[in-house]
Design an enzyme around this catalytic site. Structure first.
Site, mmCIF file in Angstrom:
data_model
loop_
_atom_site.group_PDB
_atom_site.id
_atom_site.type_symbol
_atom_site.label_atom_id
_atom_site.label_comp_id
_atom_site.label_asym_id
_atom_site.label_seq_id
_atom_site.Cartn_x
_atom_site.Cartn_y
_atom_site.Cartn_z
ATOM 1 N N CYS A 69 0.863 -1.181 0.000
ATOM 2 C CA CYS A 69 0.000 0.000 0.000
ATOM 3 C C CYS A 69 0.903 1.235 0.000
ATOM 4 O O CYS A 69 2.110 1.121 -0.172
ATOM 5 C CB CYS A 69 -1.001 -0.010 1.148
ATOM 6 S SG CYS A 69 -0.306 0.192 2.794
ATOM 7 N N CYS B 17 -4.297 -0.497 -2.325
ATOM 8 C CA CYS B 17 -4.819 0.842 -2.609
ATOM 9 C C CYS B 17 -4.438 1.220 -4.033
ATOM 10 O O CYS B 17 -3.510 0.655 -4.610
ATOM 11 C CB CYS B 17 -4.280 1.868 -1.615
ATOM 12 S SG CYS B 17 -2.512 2.177 -1.742
ATOM 13 N N CYS C 50 3.358 0.572 -8.282
ATOM 14 C CA CYS C 50 4.119 -0.654 -8.024
ATOM 15 C C CYS C 50 5.087 -0.910 -9.170
ATOM 16 O O CYS C 50 4.697 -0.864 -10.337
ATOM 17 C CB CYS C 50 3.166 -1.834 -7.863
ATOM 18 S SG CYS C 50 4.019 -3.385 -7.497
#
Length: 139
Positions: free
Chosen positions: A10, A82, A89
């Site tokens: 997250c 999230c 990422c």
């Protein structure tokens, strides 16, 4: 035989991914090595610790970490919790399965202290329920 690796991500590795790591270790620990990280490291949120303590899961020894590319590249399954983590990422090798399980950030809850606390409990329970589904179905 070595365990598979699941990596929960997250934004700040403060609330959602910390709770997911705690649930994951409790529910998936026989088959999975469970880790969490964030795009940034904001430190463990005291309310995340308190919320998990209510369900008899102690996350006080977990650390708030930024994404470790070694773990990311060795992971069998990466779960973003999230939209920010999903968008930011880093790329993963083709063998790494990725999924997105979106949950609201309890640290950004509005209202009275009691209302904010209720959001922590709700998010904790939703994350736990989602990990229980994963434990049963693999999805």
């Amino acid at each position: 035989m070595s365990k598979k690796i699941i990596y929960f991500l997250c934004t700040g590795n403060s609330c959602r991914s910390q709770m997911a790591e705690g649930w994951g270790k409790k529910i998936l620990g026989e088959e999975w090595d469970v880790y969490s990280a964030g795009i940034e490291a904001h430190g463990l949120n005291p309310n995340a610790i308190k919320a998990m303590r209510e369900v008899d899961i102690d996350i006080t020894n977990q650390t708030s970490d930024q994404i470790d590319k070694d773990i990311l590249n060795k992971a069998d399954f990466v779960v973003t919790l999230c939209g920010d983590a999903k968008d930011k990422c880093p790329m993963t090798p083709p063998h790494v399965k990725r999924d997105h399980w979106g949950f609201e950030d309890p640290a950004k809850a509005q209202g009275t202290e009691e209302e904010k606390w209720t959001v922590f409990q709700q998010v904790r329970d939703k994350i736990g329920d989602r990990i229980k589904v994963f434990a049963k179905t693999g999805e």
